[in-house]
Design a protein around this motif. Structure first.
Motif, PDB file in Angstrom:
ATOM      1  N   UNK A 251       3.027  -0.791 -10.261  1.00 25.04           N
ATOM      2  CA  UNK A 251       2.066   0.299 -10.426  1.00 25.04           C
ATOM      3  C   UNK A 251       1.970   1.068  -9.118  1.00 25.04           C
ATOM      4  N   UNK A 252       2.250   2.374  -9.207  1.00 27.03           N
ATOM      5  CA  UNK A 252       2.185   3.238  -8.028  1.00 27.03           C
ATOM      6  C   UNK A 252       0.845   3.095  -7.322  1.00 27.03           C
ATOM      7  N   UNK A 253      -0.234   3.066  -8.100  1.00 28.40           N
ATOM      8  CA  UNK A 253      -1.585   3.024  -7.523  1.00 28.40           C
ATOM      9  C   UNK A 253      -1.821   1.738  -6.735  1.00 28.40           C
ATOM     10  N   UNK A 254      -1.157   0.667  -7.126  1.00 27.17           N
ATOM     11  CA  UNK A 254      -1.272  -0.585  -6.371  1.00 27.17           C
ATOM     12  C   UNK A 254      -0.331  -0.557  -5.160  1.00 27.17           C
ATOM     13  N   UNK A 255       0.856  -0.041  -5.364  1.00 23.54           N
ATOM     14  CA  UNK A 255       1.835   0.000  -4.264  1.00 23.54           C
ATOM     15  C   UNK A 255       1.265   0.737  -3.058  1.00 23.54           C
ATOM     16  N   UNK A 256       0.604   1.871  -3.306  1.00 23.63           N
ATOM     17  CA  UNK A 256       0.148   2.640  -2.144  1.00 23.63           C
ATOM     18  C   UNK A 256      -1.182   2.116  -1.569  1.00 23.63           C
ATOM     19  N   UNK A 257      -1.901   1.296  -2.368  1.00 25.62           N
ATOM     20  CA  UNK A 257      -3.149   0.745  -1.830  1.00 25.62           C
ATOM     21  C   UNK A 257      -2.964  -0.639  -1.211  1.00 25.62           C
ATOM     22  N   UNK A 258      -1.977  -1.386  -1.736  1.00 29.96           N
ATOM     23  CA  UNK A 258      -1.725  -2.745  -1.211  1.00 29.96           C
ATOM     24  C   UNK A 258      -0.237  -2.868  -0.884  1.00 29.96           C
ATOM     25  N   UNK A 259       0.283  -1.988  -0.002  1.00 29.90           N
ATOM     26  CA  UNK A 259       1.731  -1.953   0.184  1.00 29.90           C
ATOM     27  C   UNK A 259       2.360  -3.289   0.591  1.00 29.90           C
ATOM     28  N   UNK A 260       1.720  -3.987   1.511  1.00 29.76           N
ATOM     29  CA  UNK A 260       2.369  -5.233   1.980  1.00 29.76           C
ATOM     30  C   UNK A 260       2.482  -6.248   0.842  1.00 29.76           C
ATOM     31  N   UNK A 261       1.375  -6.446   0.128  1.00 31.03           N
ATOM     32  CA  UNK A 261       1.391  -7.424  -0.965  1.00 31.03           C
ATOM     33  C   UNK A 261       2.411  -7.033  -2.029  1.00 31.03           C
ATOM     34  N   UNK A 262       2.435  -5.765  -2.367  1.00 32.81           N
ATOM     35  CA  UNK A 262       3.355  -5.325  -3.414  1.00 32.81           C
ATOM     36  C   UNK A 262       4.808  -5.439  -2.973  1.00 32.81           C
ATOM     37  N   UNK A 263       5.062  -5.051  -1.731  1.00 40.80           N
ATOM     38  CA  UNK A 263       6.456  -5.113  -1.257  1.00 40.80           C
ATOM     39  C   UNK A 263       6.915  -6.575  -1.179  1.00 40.80           C
ATOM     40  N   UNK A 264       6.000  -7.459  -0.790  1.00 34.48           N
ATOM     41  CA  UNK A 264       6.372  -8.887  -0.766  1.00 34.48           C
ATOM     42  C   UNK A 264       6.669  -9.386  -2.185  1.00 34.48           C
ATOM     43  N   UNK A 265       5.875  -8.946  -3.126  1.00 35.21           N
ATOM     44  CA  UNK A 265       6.103  -9.348  -4.528  1.00 35.21           C
ATOM     45  C   UNK A 265       7.456  -8.831  -5.011  1.00 35.21           C
ATOM     46  N   UNK A 266       7.761  -7.587  -4.624  1.00 41.82           N
ATOM     47  CA  UNK A 266       9.030  -6.979  -5.030  1.00 41.82           C
ATOM     48  C   UNK A 266      10.210  -7.739  -4.383  1.00 41.82           C
ATOM     49  N   UNK A 267      10.054  -8.095  -3.126  1.00 45.77           N
ATOM     50  CA  UNK A 267      11.123  -8.834  -2.432  1.00 45.77           C
ATOM     51  C   UNK A 267      11.367 -10.185  -3.111  1.00 45.77           C
ATOM     52  N   UNK A 268      10.285 -10.826  -3.492  1.00 45.37           N
ATOM     53  CA  UNK A 268      10.428 -12.116  -4.165  1.00 45.37           C
ATOM     54  C   UNK A 268      11.194 -11.936  -5.476  1.00 45.37           C
ATOM     55  N   UNK A 269      10.831 -10.915  -6.211  1.00 46.12           N
ATOM     56  CA  UNK A 269      11.505 -10.628  -7.482  1.00 46.12           C
ATOM     57  C   UNK A 269      13.004 -10.352  -7.265  1.00 46.12           C
ATOM     58  N   UNK A 270      13.317  -9.622  -6.201  1.00 47.04           N
ATOM     59  CA  UNK A 270      14.718  -9.246  -5.943  1.00 47.04           C
ATOM     60  C   UNK A 270      15.482 -10.329  -5.196  1.00 47.04           C
ATOM     61  N   UNK A 271      14.755 -11.359  -4.786  1.00 49.08           N
ATOM     62  CA  UNK A 271      15.390 -12.432  -4.024  1.00 49.08           C
ATOM     63  C   UNK A 271      15.957 -11.930  -2.690  1.00 49.08           C
ATOM     64  N   UNK A 272      15.173 -11.115  -2.013  1.00 53.90           N
ATOM     65  CA  UNK A 272      15.545 -10.684  -0.666  1.00 53.90           C
ATOM     66  C   UNK A 272      14.381 -11.016   0.264  1.00 53.90           C
ATOM     67  N   UNK A 273      14.685 -11.158   1.537  1.00 53.31           N
ATOM     68  CA  UNK A 273      13.615 -11.463   2.480  1.00 53.31           C
ATOM     69  C   UNK A 273      12.783 -10.225   2.784  1.00 53.31           C
ATOM     70  N   UNK A 274      11.487 -10.406   2.839  1.00 55.87           N
ATOM     71  CA  UNK A 274      10.623  -9.288   3.229  1.00 55.87           C
ATOM     72  C   UNK A 274      10.976  -8.876   4.656  1.00 55.87           C
ATOM     73  N   UNK A 275      11.024  -7.570   4.904  1.00 54.32           N
ATOM     74  CA  UNK A 275      11.325  -7.062   6.241  1.00 54.32           C
ATOM     75  C   UNK A 275      10.250  -6.029   6.595  1.00 54.32           C
ATOM     76  N   UNK A 276       9.657  -6.178   7.770  1.00 54.14           N
ATOM     77  CA  UNK A 276       8.565  -5.283   8.195  1.00 54.14           C
ATOM     78  C   UNK A 276       8.952  -3.806   8.115  1.00 54.14           C
ATOM     79  N   UNK A 277      10.261  -3.536   8.257  1.00 56.17           N
ATOM     80  CA  UNK A 277      10.707  -2.135   8.214  1.00 56.17           C
ATOM     81  C   UNK A 277      10.356  -1.455   6.892  1.00 56.17           C
ATOM     82  N   UNK A 278      10.205  -2.257   5.847  1.00 58.93           N
ATOM     83  CA  UNK A 278       9.902  -1.676   4.533  1.00 58.93           C
ATOM     84  C   UNK A 278       8.517  -1.031   4.508  1.00 58.93           C
TER      85      UNK A 278
END
Ligand SMILES: Nc1ncnc2c1ncn2[C@@H]1O[C@H](COP(=O)(O)OS(=O)(=O)O)[C@@H](OP(=O)(O)O)[C@H]1O
Length: 317
Positions: free
Chosen positions: A206-233
């Motif tokens: 959800x766009x509205x969650x991504x922009x309000x909770x970016x770190x949590x959402x990006x970590x969730x996305x990384x887990x789904x994609x099986x890639x390591x979270x990187x601060x650059x994201x």
């Protein structure tokens, strides 16, 4: 549409910062080194959704990851998917020995070449063309190890963005707002249903969650994609022109060059007639089903940022 804040119009008024990669004439793009065709077992990443749902932001965040490359829209993959489907329906295919397997192999190899060679090589290749989200079952069959990120956003914001930024999207008639909401409903119903049927291979963001909770959402996305979270994201804008190629031809270039911000949440407020908004549940029932507040003309998006957001989602949402 009435009393609207004027949004920057895409393309025509683009003010690009110097470090944006602006692709010149096709002939000036250097040929990519020739590589072997990749297998269709590659764990491709697809990013899609209805245009204006934050798909470019999503792919820029992924591009900022050192091992992922999405690059700009190819503008052709969804059309190609539609074209190959129409050929499969014709008698021509039945009488030529071109079986479904032959066609699948040819189609997947063609698309893989485009996805792999229109940008730099990376461990994880990704494609962002919003309307691939209407082709999930086909993509899953062609690339069994692929994963799909489906971007979802409030239809009111999407339609406001299409109209105010003058972004032409096939199927949306900007002089008929009711038609636009109906079309959004038809498309999002199909996309979310296909996403649900893809089981663990499709993630709704959800766009509205991504922009309000970016770190949590990006970590969730990384887990789904099986890639390591990187601060650059979390700071994709700093890598534009380096890891994140952004063409002036992309409709969202003028916004994606900014850091993740909440401003677009409310830019549609005061833009639609109350009479239209009062009919939303009939015109676009999926809006409510997906958790958006359709009662208010200035809804709060706090719910999308809440800790228990994922706990009470219905099967569709
Ligand atoms: N950095 C950042 N922070 C917050 N929001 C951002 C950001 N970058 C892009 N966007 C918003 O994404 C909207 C465009 O969506 P898409 O990229 O899917 O559009 S398109 O497919 O390219 O047409 C578009 O929404 P509107 O502002 O409502 O037009 C963009 O503002």
């Amino acid at each position: 549409m009435k009393r609207c804040k004027i949004l920057e119009i895409e393309i025509q008024n683009l003010k690009l910062s110097e470090n944006l990669v602006v692709f010149e004439e096709q002939k000036q793009i250097p040929e990519r080194e020739s590589r072997k065709i990749l297998s269709n077992d590659e764990p491709l990443i697809f990013v899609g959704g209805i245009p204006r749902s934050g798909t470019t932001l999503m792919r820029a965040i992924l591009d900022a990851h050192p091992n992922v490359r999405c690059g700009g829209e190819t503008m052709m993959i969804p059309n190609f998917l539609s074209w190959q489907a129409s050929w499969r329906k014709s008698d021509w295919a039945n009488n030529t020995g071109i079986t479904r397997k032959v066609m699948d192999d040819a189609v997947s190899a063609f698309m893989m070449e485009i996805i792999a060679k229109h940008g730099e090589m990376a461990d994880r290749l990704c494609n962002k063309d919003p309307y691939t989200a209407l082709w999930l079952p086909t993509l899953q069959r062609l690339y069994p190890n692929s994963k799909f990120i489906l971007m979802i956003r409030d239809a009111r914001a999407i339609i406001h963005s299409m109209i105010e930024r003058k972004v032409p999207v096939v199927g949306y008639n900007i002089s008929d707002e009711k038609q636009m909401f109906r079309n959004w409903n038809t498309e999002i119903r199909k996309m979310t249903t296909q996403c649900m049927m893809a089981g663990g291979n499709c993630l709704k963001v959800y766009y509205e969650r991504l922009i309000q909770r970016p770190k949590d959402e990006i970590e969730r996305i990384c887990q789904f994609l099986d890639i390591e979270f990187d601060e650059r994201m979390l700071k994709h804008e700093e890598f534009i022109g380096v890891e994140v190629a952004l063409s002036s031809q992309e409709f969202s270039a003028s916004q994606v060059k900014n850091s993740i911000n909440n401003e677009p949440l409310t830019s549609w407020f005061d833009c639609f007639d109350m009479e239209l908004l009062s009919k939303l549940d009939r015109l676009a029932p999926f809006l409510k089903l997906l958790g958006y507040d359709t009662e208010s003309d200035k809804p709060s998006y706090d719910y999308f940022a809440s800790d228990d957001f994922f706990e009470f989602r219905s099967v569709y949402s």
